[in-house]
Design a protein around this motif. Sequence first.
Motif, PDB file in Angstrom:
ATOM      1  N   MET A  59       0.719  -1.365   0.096  1.00 51.84           N
ATOM      2  CA  MET A  59       0.025   0.048  -0.187  1.00 51.84           C
ATOM      3  C   MET A  59       0.950   1.324  -0.066  1.00 51.84           C
ATOM      4  O   MET A  59       0.715   2.195  -1.061  1.00 51.84           O
ATOM      5  N   LYS A  60       2.013   1.249   0.932  1.00 51.05           N
ATOM      6  CA  LYS A  60       2.605   2.402   0.906  1.00 51.05           C
ATOM      7  C   LYS A  60       3.534   2.683  -0.262  1.00 51.05           C
ATOM      8  O   LYS A  60       3.823   3.530  -0.923  1.00 51.05           O
ATOM      9  N   TYR A  61       4.123   1.248  -0.932  1.00 53.09           N
ATOM     10  CA  TYR A  61       4.883   1.332  -2.310  1.00 53.09           C
ATOM     11  C   TYR A  61       3.897   1.909  -3.294  1.00 53.09           C
ATOM     12  O   TYR A  61       4.559   2.785  -4.184  1.00 53.09           O
ATOM     13  N   ALA A  62       2.666   1.593  -3.275  1.00 55.03           N
ATOM     14  CA  ALA A  62       1.845   2.132  -4.368  1.00 55.03           C
ATOM     15  C   ALA A  62       1.714   3.566  -4.276  1.00 55.03           C
ATOM     16  O   ALA A  62       1.807   4.699  -5.296  1.00 55.03           O
ATOM     17  N   GLU A  63       1.631   4.065  -3.162  1.00 54.60           N
ATOM     18  CA  GLU A  63       1.470   5.642  -2.951  1.00 54.60           C
ATOM     19  C   GLU A  63       2.648   6.046  -3.229  1.00 54.60           C
ATOM     20  O   GLU A  63       2.836   7.398  -3.958  1.00 54.60           O
ATOM     21  N   ILE A  64       3.913   5.521  -3.110  1.00 55.55           N
ATOM     22  CA  ILE A  64       5.068   6.168  -3.431  1.00 55.55           C
ATOM     23  C   ILE A  64       5.215   6.176  -4.598  1.00 55.55           C
ATOM     24  O   ILE A  64       6.015   7.172  -5.565  1.00 55.55           O
ATOM     25  N   LYS A  65       4.909   5.078  -5.527  1.00 58.06           N
ATOM     26  CA  LYS A  65       5.243   5.029  -7.020  1.00 58.06           C
ATOM     27  C   LYS A  65       4.333   6.214  -7.767  1.00 58.06           C
ATOM     28  O   LYS A  65       4.656   6.696  -8.847  1.00 58.06           O
ATOM     29  N   ASN A  66       3.179   6.535  -7.150  1.00 58.88           N
ATOM     30  CA  ASN A  66       2.409   7.513  -7.607  1.00 58.88           C
ATOM     31  C   ASN A  66       3.110   8.847  -7.356  1.00 58.88           C
ATOM     32  O   ASN A  66       2.840  10.028  -8.237  1.00 58.88           O
ATOM     33  N   ARG A  67       3.913   9.090  -6.517  1.00 57.44           N
ATOM     34  CA  ARG A  67       4.289  10.421  -6.195  1.00 57.44           C
ATOM     35  C   ARG A  67       5.936  10.600  -6.496  1.00 57.44           C
ATOM     36  O   ARG A  67       6.283  11.598  -7.069  1.00 57.44           O
ATOM     37  N   TYR A  68       6.777   9.524  -6.696  1.00 56.91           N
ATOM     38  CA  TYR A  68       7.913   9.630  -7.033  1.00 56.91           C
ATOM     39  C   TYR A  68       8.049   9.563  -8.577  1.00 56.91           C
ATOM     40  O   TYR A  68       7.782   8.085  -9.148  1.00 56.91           O
ATOM     41  N   ILE A 117      13.763   2.383 -19.704  1.00 52.08           N
ATOM     42  CA  ILE A 117      12.795   3.165 -19.110  1.00 52.08           C
ATOM     43  C   ILE A 117      12.420   4.330 -20.028  1.00 52.08           C
ATOM     44  O   ILE A 117      11.386   5.057 -20.126  1.00 52.08           O
ATOM     45  N   GLU A 118      13.683   4.976 -20.745  1.00 47.24           N
ATOM     46  CA  GLU A 118      13.417   6.231 -21.373  1.00 47.24           C
ATOM     47  C   GLU A 118      12.499   6.082 -22.539  1.00 47.24           C
ATOM     48  O   GLU A 118      11.957   6.892 -23.115  1.00 47.24           O
ATOM     49  N   LYS A 119      12.566   4.875 -22.899  1.00 47.71           N
ATOM     50  CA  LYS A 119      11.983   4.594 -24.358  1.00 47.71           C
ATOM     51  C   LYS A 119      10.534   4.319 -24.246  1.00 47.71           C
ATOM     52  O   LYS A 119       9.506   4.236 -25.165  1.00 47.71           O
ATOM     53  N   ARG A 120       9.957   4.030 -22.865  1.00 50.14           N
ATOM     54  CA  ARG A 120       8.604   3.707 -22.759  1.00 50.14           C
ATOM     55  C   ARG A 120       7.783   4.805 -22.805  1.00 50.14           C
ATOM     56  O   ARG A 120       7.993   5.979 -22.223  1.00 50.14           O
ATOM     57  N   LYS A 121       6.579   4.885 -23.475  1.00 48.43           N
ATOM     58  CA  LYS A 121       5.847   5.874 -23.752  1.00 48.43           C
ATOM     59  C   LYS A 121       4.704   6.035 -22.991  1.00 48.43           C
ATOM     60  O   LYS A 121       4.360   5.159 -22.403  1.00 48.43           O
ATOM     61  N   GLY A 122       4.448   7.338 -22.799  1.00 48.53           N
ATOM     62  CA  GLY A 122       3.051   7.511 -21.828  1.00 48.53           C
ATOM     63  C   GLY A 122       3.461   7.333 -20.505  1.00 48.53           C
ATOM     64  O   GLY A 122       2.392   7.169 -19.626  1.00 48.53           O
ATOM     65  N   HIS A 123       4.388   7.418 -19.898  1.00 39.15           N
ATOM     66  CA  HIS A 123       4.635   7.535 -18.598  1.00 39.15           C
ATOM     67  C   HIS A 123       5.447   8.651 -17.898  1.00 39.15           C
ATOM     68  O   HIS A 123       6.398   9.100 -18.925  1.00 39.15           O
ATOM     69  N   GLU A 231       8.908  -1.997 -17.493  1.00 34.52           N
ATOM     70  CA  GLU A 231       7.605  -2.318 -17.501  1.00 34.52           C
ATOM     71  C   GLU A 231       7.083  -2.029 -16.112  1.00 34.52           C
ATOM     72  O   GLU A 231       6.186  -1.672 -15.516  1.00 34.52           O
ATOM     73  N   LEU A 232       7.897  -2.831 -15.139  1.00 34.43           N
ATOM     74  CA  LEU A 232       7.372  -2.633 -13.637  1.00 34.43           C
ATOM     75  C   LEU A 232       7.391  -1.413 -13.166  1.00 34.43           C
ATOM     76  O   LEU A 232       6.563  -1.012 -12.501  1.00 34.43           O
ATOM     77  N   VAL A 233       8.543  -0.642 -13.408  1.00 36.07           N
ATOM     78  CA  VAL A 233       8.624   0.697 -12.859  1.00 36.07           C
ATOM     79  C   VAL A 233       7.797   1.735 -13.468  1.00 36.07           C
ATOM     80  O   VAL A 233       7.547   2.875 -12.627  1.00 36.07           O
ATOM     81  N   THR A 234       7.100   1.616 -14.686  1.00 39.47           N
ATOM     82  CA  THR A 234       6.256   2.715 -15.227  1.00 39.47           C
ATOM     83  C   THR A 234       4.955   2.019 -15.268  1.00 39.47           C
ATOM     84  O   THR A 234       4.147   2.574 -15.870  1.00 39.47           O
ATOM     85  N   THR A 235       4.486   1.045 -14.460  1.00 42.45           N
ATOM     86  CA  THR A 235       2.985   0.533 -14.639  1.00 42.45           C
ATOM     87  C   THR A 235       2.715   0.354 -13.010  1.00 42.45           C
ATOM     88  O   THR A 235       3.452   0.311 -12.028  1.00 42.45           O
ATOM     89  N   LYS A 236       1.388   0.317 -12.764  1.00 44.08           N
ATOM     90  CA  LYS A 236       0.687   0.183 -11.360  1.00 44.08           C
ATOM     91  C   LYS A 236       1.098  -1.396 -10.955  1.00 44.08           C
ATOM     92  O   LYS A 236       1.236  -2.336 -11.685  1.00 44.08           O
ATOM     93  N   LEU A 237       0.834  -1.503  -9.573  1.00 35.87           N
ATOM     94  CA  LEU A 237       1.090  -2.483  -9.077  1.00 35.87           C
ATOM     95  C   LEU A 237       0.381  -3.833  -9.325  1.00 35.87           C
ATOM     96  O   LEU A 237       0.345  -4.695  -8.902  1.00 35.87           O
ATOM     97  N   ASP A 238      -1.108  -3.302 -10.079  1.00 34.08           N
ATOM     98  CA  ASP A 238      -1.934  -4.373 -10.376  1.00 34.08           C
ATOM     99  C   ASP A 238      -1.584  -4.921 -12.058  1.00 34.08           C
ATOM    100  O   ASP A 238      -2.223  -5.813 -12.404  1.00 34.08           O
TER     101      ASP A 238
END
Length: 252
Positions: A59-68, A117-123, A231-238
Amino acid sequence: MSKKMMNKKLLTVFFILFASCTFFKASPAMITNFLPFPEVMTKKLPRTPFHTAWVFDEMKYAEIKNRYKKILISPVSTEFINKAINASDWSDSSKRDRIEELQEVARYMREKFRLEIEKRKGHPVKVVESEGSDTFVLKLALTELVPTNPLVNTVGTAAGFFVPGGGLIKIAGKGSVAMEGFERDALPPQTVFFQFADRESDKAAPFTVKDFQRYAHVRGAVDEWAGQYAELVTTKLDHKVDDSLPFTLSPF
């Protein structure tokens, strides 16, 4: 020989070679003290493609991923393998060669993770060069590096054409590579958010030119890790990131 018979013969050879390959994923590597909390690395998280992974608090990781929205990729550590090379009974020149090769793979790995990471679009995730607020620091380490043996694979490939199952000789020529990584906060107290570890061996194939190059399979594994992590770092936890296959039909 008729064209039909020739095609049948080639198809038979193809399946003999393919059947001679091993289709199993590499077994996990030993976890090292590079990870801040090696003792927690006992499970494979459903979302990740790696052998083992750990999240400090979803839960905290999801919040951090949205902010960082920034990530700093540190130089890849090779300390664990360096020690093993220096402790070996190889000649000094062989040790120097292996350490130079190791350092080159480490440089390649860091750059590949950045590019993916840099080539992934829309993040909104941006790779940065300095630590700051709302920034992940990604620490990576190579913990095993065994290059492919082209000579053994040449013998195995030749044997596979003439002896059913002869291609099994190539198993002795397989290389492998293992890595560990973790994300931490850039700022004190530098909380560790996520840890992961994986190991890959040469992909099985009826024929691939990578079998005749010492580090081609290793670069292929690094490429896949970089893509998976991006893909992991640029997508949500689900979002689930699929594991790679242990075989390929591509000759390159």
